[in-house]
Design an enzyme around this catalytic site. Structure first.
Site, PDB file in Angstrom:
ATOM      1  N   GLY A  46      56.449  43.736  -1.594  1.00 47.67           N
ATOM      2  CA  GLY A  46      57.228  44.158  -2.816  1.00 47.67           C
ATOM      3  C   GLY A  46      56.695  43.096  -3.953  1.00 47.67           C
ATOM      4  O   GLY A  46      56.438  41.831  -3.447  1.00 47.67           O
ATOM      5  N   GLN A  51      56.747  38.776 -11.983  1.00 46.03           N
ATOM      6  CA  GLN A  51      55.794  37.932 -10.946  1.00 46.03           C
ATOM      7  C   GLN A  51      54.513  37.901 -11.224  1.00 46.03           C
ATOM      8  O   GLN A  51      54.024  37.062 -10.881  1.00 46.03           O
ATOM      9  CB  GLN A  51      56.245  38.354  -9.506  1.00 46.03           C
ATOM     10  N   CYS A 100      60.325  35.211  -0.974  1.00 41.77           N
ATOM     11  CA  CYS A 100      59.765  35.780  -2.063  1.00 41.77           C
ATOM     12  C   CYS A 100      58.465  34.998  -2.416  1.00 41.77           C
ATOM     13  O   CYS A 100      58.106  33.905  -2.296  1.00 41.77           O
ATOM     14  CB  CYS A 100      60.609  35.238  -3.150  1.00 41.77           C
ATOM     15  N   LEU A 101      57.198  35.836  -3.068  1.00 43.41           N
ATOM     16  CA  LEU A 101      56.038  35.475  -3.089  1.00 43.41           C
ATOM     17  C   LEU A 101      56.096  34.239  -4.347  1.00 43.41           C
ATOM     18  O   LEU A 101      55.038  33.544  -4.746  1.00 43.41           O
ATOM     19  CB  LEU A 101      55.210  36.483  -3.760  1.00 43.41           C
ATOM     20  N   HIS A 142      65.739  43.481  -3.680  1.00 44.40           N
ATOM     21  CA  HIS A 142      65.261  41.937  -3.789  1.00 44.40           C
ATOM     22  C   HIS A 142      64.329  42.357  -5.045  1.00 44.40           C
ATOM     23  O   HIS A 142      64.193  41.592  -6.066  1.00 44.40           O
ATOM     24  CB  HIS A 142      64.452  41.706  -2.640  1.00 44.40           C
ATOM     25  N   GLU A 143      63.487  43.437  -5.026  1.00 42.91           N
ATOM     26  CA  GLU A 143      62.425  43.654  -6.231  1.00 42.91           C
ATOM     27  C   GLU A 143      63.388  44.023  -7.536  1.00 42.91           C
ATOM     28  O   GLU A 143      62.882  43.546  -8.572  1.00 42.91           O
ATOM     29  CB  GLU A 143      61.678  44.568  -5.976  1.00 42.91           C
ATOM     30  N   HIS A 146      64.550  40.821  -9.641  1.00 44.21           N
ATOM     31  CA  HIS A 146      63.390  40.625 -10.436  1.00 44.21           C
ATOM     32  C   HIS A 146      63.608  40.945 -11.773  1.00 44.21           C
ATOM     33  O   HIS A 146      63.312  40.289 -12.823  1.00 44.21           O
ATOM     34  CB  HIS A 146      62.167  40.640  -9.827  1.00 44.21           C
TER      35      HIS A 146
HETATM   36 NI    NI Z   1      60.613  38.167  -4.875  1.00 44.37          NI
END
Ligand code: NI
Length: 186
Positions: A46, A51, A100-101, A142-143, A146
């Site tokens: 995701g 991000q 998380c990236l 989660h996404e 953001h």
């Molecule tokens: Ni994330």
């Protein structure tokens, strides 16, 4: 095009995003393509617009890399969520490890509701109103977080937060090692 992923400490990760108007967004398709490419390159499932440094209410998900015999339905689960709004959260709270990236190298157990209902537009600007549970609900939440400037480390236990505080502080100062293109504060 692979975009740099913004790392913990970047102010854009704390911004609340805004709905887009597709007629004012001629490069929407290009952005979506770039977000998928960036996500695949970093081995994520995701990725949300903040991000990649944007304050637009968009995220992408592709669960096919985690499809299995147990979860064949993930194989075709590639979605774009535009102007997404969660309208209901229900079910038992579940505690499952996440990463998380934007916070490389940290994985912690995060409590989340087991079921959600979400309204959004897909990449063709078709409206959807869908219910999700299990792992799909988790990734989407989660996404979605953001989009509201929230990160999974905000939701972990105070003890675990203390345990990783040094790493987070380092990240805020640009101390981070990972194998994809990133953008730190300095
Ligand atoms: Ni994330």
């Amino acid at each position: 095009m692979i975009l740099p992923i913004y790392i913990y400490g970047q102010p854009v990760l704390r911004k609340v995003t805004e709905d887009i108007e597709p007629e004012n967004y001629p490069k929407l398709n290009e952005l979506i393509d770039n977000m998928f490419e960036t996500m695949y390159h970093a081995d994520g499932v995701g990725l949300a617009a903040p991000q990649v440094g944007l304050t637009d209410r968009i995220f992408v998900v592709d669960l096919s890399p985690v499809a299995s015999e147990e979860h064949p339905e993930f194989r075709d689960f590639k979605r774009v969520f535009i102007n997404a709004h969660i309208t209901e959260r229900s079910g038992e709270m579940e505690l499952i490890e996440e990463g998380c990236l934007s916070i490389p190298g940290i994985h912690e157990k995060v409590p989340r509701e087991g079921e959600i209902r979400i309204e959004y537009f897909d990449e063709h600007m078709q409206p959807h109103n869908e219910r999700y549970s299990g792992y799909m609900a988790r990734v989407i939440q989660h996404e979605y977080d953001h989009l509201d400037g929230k990160l999974f480390v905000d939701k972990i236990s105070p003890l675990r937060k203390r345990m990783i505080q040094n790493k987070l502080t380092g990240m805020e100062k640009g101390k981070v090692v990972c194998d994809y293109k990133i953008r730190t504060v300095r």
